[in-house]
Design an enzyme around this catalytic site. Structure first.
Site, mmCIF file in Angstrom:
data_model
loop_
_atom_site.group_PDB
_atom_site.id
_atom_site.type_symbol
_atom_site.label_atom_id
_atom_site.label_comp_id
_atom_site.label_asym_id
_atom_site.label_seq_id
_atom_site.Cartn_x
_atom_site.Cartn_y
_atom_site.Cartn_z
ATOM 1 N N LYS A 120 -53.342 -66.914 28.492
ATOM 2 C CA LYS A 120 -54.473 -66.917 29.511
ATOM 3 C C LYS A 120 -54.815 -68.579 29.247
ATOM 4 O O LYS A 120 -54.748 -69.007 30.381
ATOM 5 C CB LYS A 120 -56.150 -67.011 28.548
ATOM 6 C CG LYS A 120 -55.499 -64.001 28.956
ATOM 7 C CD LYS A 120 -57.226 -64.318 29.305
ATOM 8 C CE LYS A 120 -57.138 -62.405 29.661
ATOM 9 N NZ LYS A 120 -57.870 -61.773 28.150
ATOM 10 N N LYS A 165 -42.448 -48.447 33.139
ATOM 11 C CA LYS A 165 -43.682 -48.190 33.232
ATOM 12 C C LYS A 165 -45.006 -48.207 34.711
ATOM 13 O O LYS A 165 -44.680 -49.445 35.832
ATOM 14 C CB LYS A 165 -44.492 -47.535 32.386
ATOM 15 C CG LYS A 165 -45.203 -49.568 31.846
ATOM 16 C CD LYS A 165 -45.929 -48.881 30.545
ATOM 17 C CE LYS A 165 -47.084 -49.777 30.371
ATOM 18 N NZ LYS A 165 -47.775 -49.605 29.614
ATOM 19 N N LYS A 178 -49.821 -51.728 38.111
ATOM 20 C CA LYS A 178 -50.718 -51.859 39.478
ATOM 21 C C LYS A 178 -50.266 -53.002 40.333
ATOM 22 O O LYS A 178 -50.924 -53.890 40.736
ATOM 23 C CB LYS A 178 -51.252 -53.081 38.261
ATOM 24 C CG LYS A 178 -53.020 -51.250 38.039
ATOM 25 C CD LYS A 178 -54.465 -52.294 37.928
ATOM 26 C CE LYS A 178 -55.455 -51.671 37.124
ATOM 27 N NZ LYS A 178 -55.372 -50.942 36.579
#
Ligand code: TRP
Length: 329
Positions: free
Chosen positions: A111, A194, A197
């Site tokens: 981050k 997979k 979003k």
């Protein structure tokens, strides 16, 4: 009964992958464990979201989890920011967490790299807040993905250290609770790994039949089976896996045979798959609509959850205050 706790970040809407990967497992767990499910809206502050988005995203995710079958009479479902007691524990735990170890957490480093202009202290102490989330209910089991393992290790360190410093056996060490027994990995529609979003790759639980069908019909395929009984390439395997998840065994077998004798037409298979996915999602979607439209009821559920969570948190906190040496009233 053992206590299970799970935190959900309020990032967007739930998709089919979330449903089979987590939500459905939560619904099973609530019958077997003392469950706390909460929406981690404080954790989302590290990226400075807009005020109007905060409330909306928490309510959205709350409604969607309820629609999946989480039952507020069986489990405690609440919004993190409704339980201010957590923050007192967060403060105490922070006193025993060290700069060096927090800086070494991979998610922090990532981050910090992603938002170099906003490497705030909340980002650094994200694992401590997570530890407070867990330890306030003295939860034993925490269903988390692989990316959360380091945070879980910090939570265990927090528990251990507290016990050692004060010579008590108060906090149990929370264990990662593997969902793999009940969770199903749902592949995406674009043939790569997979369901996640990105729009072309995922089907949301709120989507209408027409939108779902359109997405499924556009799923990536190839030129078709070339020789009998050949191995399926990943894009095609993904379609079959989706079918395993959403369709009946007979339907799956029918199309598998067609693949094996090279008569499979992807259009037919996708039509069937789309219909079966629609049938899975439709009742959930209708419940999402119903629950979201009744804001009073949603508020009532959030309030009830917060009450139960605060009670549990306060019980822990009173012991913690006493152990640390503060007066309790
Ligand atoms: N960090 C978790 C995530 O990114 C969310 C979370 C916050 C959490 N607090 C938690 C998960 C406590 C489990 C327990 O997904």
């Amino acid at each position: 009964m053992e206590t299970v706790l799970s935190g959900m970040r309020p990032t967007g809407n739930l998709h089919l992958g979330n449903y089979f990967g987590a939500a459905r497992s939560f619904v099973k767990m609530q019958d077997e464990y003392n469950c706390y499910f909460f929406i981690a809206d404080w954790h989302s502050l590290t990226t400075h979201p807009k005020p109007e988005d905060i409330q909306k995203s928490a309510r959205t995710i709350l409604a969607e989890y309820l629609a999946c079958g989480i039952d507020p009479d069986k489990a405690t479902i609440y919004i993190q920011s409704d339980v201010p007691e957590t923050l007192e524990l967060y403060l105490y735990l922070n006193m025993n967490c060290y700069l060096g170890e927090l800086e070494r957490v991979t998610t922090f480093k990532e981050k910090a790299r992603k938002q170099p202009d906003n490497v705030n202290a909340g980002l650094l102490t994200y694992p401590t807040l997570m530890a407070a989330d867990i330890l306030q209910h003295r939860a034993l089991k925490v269903p988390v993905g692989k990316d959360q393992e380091q945070n879980m290790e910090m939570a265990r360190k927090c528990a251990r250290r507290f016990n050692n410093i004060y010579g008590v056996d108060f906090f149990p060490e929370p264990q990662n609770f593997s969902l793999s027994a009940t969770a199903v990995k749902v592949p995406g529609l674009d043939g790569t790994g997979k369901m996640g979003k990105s729009d072309g790759n995922c089907i949301y639980l709120y989507e209408e039949d027409k939108a779902i069908t359109k997405k499924v019909m556009r799923a990536v395929t190839d030129e078709g089976p070339q020789s009998p009984n050949s191995e399926k390439p990943e894009v095609i395997q993904n379609l079959f896996t989706l079918m395993q998840i959403a369709s009946t065994e007979d339907t799956y077998k029918y199309f598998d045979e067609k693949w094996n004798d090279c008569t499979l037409r992807y259009g037919d298979m996708k039509k069937q798959l789309a219909a079966d996915i629609c049938a899975t999602i439709a009742p959930i979607r209708e419940r999402i609509k119903e629950i979201s439209s009744d804001t009073e009821k949603l508020d009532r559920i959030a309030r009830l959850g917060a009450e139960k969570a605060r009670e549990s948190s306060l019980r822990t906190l009173q012991e913690v205050r006493r152990i640390i040496g503060f007066r309790t009233y």
